[in-house]
Design a protein around this motif. Structure first.
Motif, PDB file in Angstrom:
ATOM      1  N   PHE A  78       7.978 -21.725 -23.114  1.00  0.00           N
ATOM      2  CA  PHE A  78       7.074 -20.709 -22.586  1.00  0.00           C
ATOM      3  C   PHE A  78       7.639 -19.312 -22.852  1.00  0.00           C
ATOM      4  O   PHE A  78       8.853 -19.089 -22.785  1.00  0.00           O
ATOM      5  CB  PHE A  78       6.867 -20.892 -21.084  1.00  0.00           C
ATOM      6  CG  PHE A  78       6.294 -22.235 -20.703  1.00  0.00           C
ATOM      7  CD1 PHE A  78       5.305 -22.833 -21.475  1.00  0.00           C
ATOM      8  CD2 PHE A  78       6.741 -22.895 -19.578  1.00  0.00           C
ATOM      9  CE1 PHE A  78       4.772 -24.069 -21.130  1.00  0.00           C
ATOM     10  CE2 PHE A  78       6.214 -24.129 -19.214  1.00  0.00           C
ATOM     11  CZ  PHE A  78       5.234 -24.712 -19.988  1.00  0.00           C
ATOM     12  N   ASP A  80       7.372 -15.449 -21.552  1.00  0.00           N
ATOM     13  CA  ASP A  80       6.949 -14.557 -20.467  1.00  0.00           C
ATOM     14  C   ASP A  80       7.047 -13.126 -20.965  1.00  0.00           C
ATOM     15  O   ASP A  80       8.125 -12.526 -20.970  1.00  0.00           O
ATOM     16  CB  ASP A  80       7.836 -14.783 -19.242  1.00  0.00           C
ATOM     17  CG  ASP A  80       7.277 -14.141 -17.985  1.00  0.00           C
ATOM     18  OD1 ASP A  80       6.365 -13.303 -18.090  1.00  0.00           O
ATOM     19  OD2 ASP A  80       7.758 -14.484 -16.881  1.00  0.00           O
ATOM     20  N   THR A 145      10.690 -21.323 -19.216  1.00  0.00           N
ATOM     21  CA  THR A 145      10.603 -20.057 -19.949  1.00  0.00           C
ATOM     22  C   THR A 145      11.835 -19.897 -20.819  1.00  0.00           C
ATOM     23  O   THR A 145      12.965 -19.916 -20.326  1.00  0.00           O
ATOM     24  CB  THR A 145      10.486 -18.871 -18.978  1.00  0.00           C
ATOM     25  OG1 THR A 145       9.287 -19.015 -18.213  1.00  0.00           O
ATOM     26  CG2 THR A 145      10.447 -17.551 -19.729  1.00  0.00           C
ATOM     27  N   GLN A 339       4.703 -21.570 -14.310  1.00  0.00           N
ATOM     28  CA  GLN A 339       3.749 -22.666 -14.106  1.00  0.00           C
ATOM     29  C   GLN A 339       2.741 -22.325 -13.005  1.00  0.00           C
ATOM     30  O   GLN A 339       1.568 -22.722 -13.078  1.00  0.00           O
ATOM     31  CB  GLN A 339       4.495 -23.951 -13.775  1.00  0.00           C
ATOM     32  CG  GLN A 339       5.332 -24.467 -14.940  1.00  0.00           C
ATOM     33  CD  GLN A 339       6.198 -25.638 -14.545  1.00  0.00           C
ATOM     34  OE1 GLN A 339       5.717 -26.651 -14.059  1.00  0.00           O
ATOM     35  NE2 GLN A 339       7.497 -25.512 -14.748  1.00  0.00           N
ATOM     36  N   VAL A 360       0.511 -19.004 -23.020  1.00  0.00           N
ATOM     37  CA  VAL A 360       1.927 -18.877 -22.645  1.00  0.00           C
ATOM     38  C   VAL A 360       2.872 -19.306 -23.767  1.00  0.00           C
ATOM     39  O   VAL A 360       4.090 -19.321 -23.576  1.00  0.00           O
ATOM     40  CB  VAL A 360       2.253 -19.676 -21.360  1.00  0.00           C
ATOM     41  CG1 VAL A 360       1.474 -19.124 -20.183  1.00  0.00           C
ATOM     42  CG2 VAL A 360       1.990 -21.158 -21.541  1.00  0.00           C
ATOM     43  N   THR A 361       2.317 -19.652 -24.921  1.00  0.00           N
ATOM     44  CA  THR A 361       3.165 -20.038 -26.054  1.00  0.00           C
ATOM     45  C   THR A 361       2.940 -19.078 -27.225  1.00  0.00           C
ATOM     46  O   THR A 361       3.567 -18.024 -27.282  1.00  0.00           O
ATOM     47  CB  THR A 361       2.913 -21.502 -26.448  1.00  0.00           C
ATOM     48  OG1 THR A 361       1.508 -21.693 -26.763  1.00  0.00           O
ATOM     49  CG2 THR A 361       3.300 -22.448 -25.328  1.00  0.00           C
TER      50      THR A 361
END
Length: 424
Positions: A78, A80, A145, A339, A360-361
């Motif tokens: 992930f 952020d 993350t 999440q 988120v990717t």
């Protein structure tokens, strides 16, 4: 070629591949799902992604680490792309103020909010700031993350802003999570300039930005374009000055009031416009035309509890690339749990599980300009991989409020195993 690590028998493998750069519109939903998936890693790179068995040219031996993906879902790490990682102190005292009806801006004007964090950050040493941020990064990593953006903005003077950025850069050298730094000197107006905002803008432009650029402490330049903080003209001057010094624009845009920040992001060629809870359609259309990524922060809207969320569903349907981030900070969104952000986005923005994963990717990676290295599981990309103890991506959102991550691989190294950090 010999694999160092092989993840096999994966129940659901989501590579988020086949499209370069940020996904938009229907692309966010149309992602591959591979059953009986397998991934091979050599050093820090992915060397094979597929299903079934490894092809003949990928060799293994007794030193190869095999990870059983049965019953698991495997995703890219992930990303952020909006956090305020480095700061001093905390602001739990503001919860009572909020419950008593004070707004975000009222708390700020009373000397709380960002200005409270500024005081604590100025007092803290680099070592104290690093120790606090290290704990935050550990929690983020355990949540899956693997790359974060870290903003300054709790200094509001040259020395303290540089202190924050230096801490972020040092942490990038020693912590498994990769950190991309953003200069946010224009995060609030310090008390000594409350009657001369233009004067503080000149300090940001003529003093802070050149020194940050000269020391190569940041990749991006951001500004809090908001009523009672920095107006459109002031924000534009700051972002254009950042561009002149090699800093790519980002912008806190239209979070609380429709200021025209979305339009400004398009005018200055910002990579992302963030928040956008109060953005109007005209601004969103301008972003869509210029390819600005909408980086949405539903955790902040949730925590501020004013009933105002970005129109994420509309943005996706109109073709805007949407990313999701925590906005981790000591005040308006003190959470490292991406999440939870994914769940809130699904609930409040009406995003499907596939769209959330894209956000988120690969879209998070694109929001940091790193889409060529991370954000999808493809040959020759960095081996940033999250293994979740769930049978499919829908389950991640369905069973909310817990950490589903079992294993994290960062740059080809296992850094979380059986939900526990592995320290070198």
């Amino acid at each position: 070629m010999k694999a160092n690590i092989v993840i096999n028998k994966i129940t659901q493998l989501i590579p988020v591949d086949e499209i370069k750069g940020p996904r938009r519109g229907i692309e966010m939903k149309n992602i591959r799902k591979i059953e009986d998936g397998i991934i091979a890693i050599y050093n820090n790179k992915i060397i094979y992604v597929g299903s079934g068995e490894l092809p003949d040219h990928i060799q293994t031996d007794n030193d190869t680490i095999f990870i059983d993906g049965s019953g698991k879902t495997v995703l890219p790490g992930f990303v952020d792309a909006h956090t305020h990682l480095v700061h001093g102190g905390s602001r739990e005292n503001e919860l009572k103020m909020k419950l008593e009806g004070m707004s975000y801006m009222e708390i700020l004007k009373s000397g709380g909010g960002i200005l409270s964090s500024v005081k604590a950050t100025k007092k803290a040493t680099e070592e104290e700031l690093a120790e606090k941020a290290m704990k935050v990064l550990d929690r983020m990593l355990k949540m899956g993350t693997t790359t974060v953006e870290a903003k300054s903005g709790y200094g509001l003077d040259v020395e303290s802003e540089i202190k924050q950025l230096k801490v972020a850069n040092k942490l990038n050298d020693v912590h498994p999570v990769d950190i991309v730094s953003t200069f946010l000197g224009a995060h609030a107006v310090p008390n000594e300039y409350k009657d001369d905002v233009d004067g503080f803008v000149e300090v940001v432009i003529n003093d802070m930005i050149p020194k940050v650029s000269e020391q190569k402490l940041a990749t991006f330049c951001d500004v809090f374009c908001e009523e009672g903080v920095f107006n459109i003209e002031q924000s534009k001057k700051i972002l254009e000055a950042g561009k002149e010094h090699g800093l790519t624009p980002k912008i806190h845009a239209d979070e609380l009031y429709p200021m025209g920040g979305a339009q400004l992001s398009a005018q200055v060629g910002a990579l992302t416009a963030d928040h956008l809870a109060a953005a109007e359609e005209e601004g969103l259309l301008a972003m869509q035309r210029e390819g600005v990524i909408a980086n949405l922060l539903p955790g902040t809207s949730f925590n501020l509890n004013v009933g105002k969320y970005a129109c994420g569903r509309q943005m996706i349907d109109m073709g805007l690339p949407v990313a999701l981030s925590t906005d981790y900070n000591p005040g308006s969104c003190p959470t490292e749990n991406i999440q939870l952000i994914m769940y809130l986005a699904s609930l409040k923005y009406k995003m499907t599980a596939e769209e959330v994963i894209s956000a988120v990717t690969i879209n998070g990676a694109s929001a940091l300009g790193l889409q060529e290295k991370i954000g999808s599981l493809e040959t020759d990309k960095n081996a940033d991989i999250v293994i979740l103890d769930v049978p499919n991506i829908d389950y991640i959102l369905y069973h909310f409020g817990i950490n589903h991550v079992d294993t994290v691989i960062k740059n080809g190294k296992i850094v979380v195993s059986d939900r526990k950090l592995i320290k070198e």
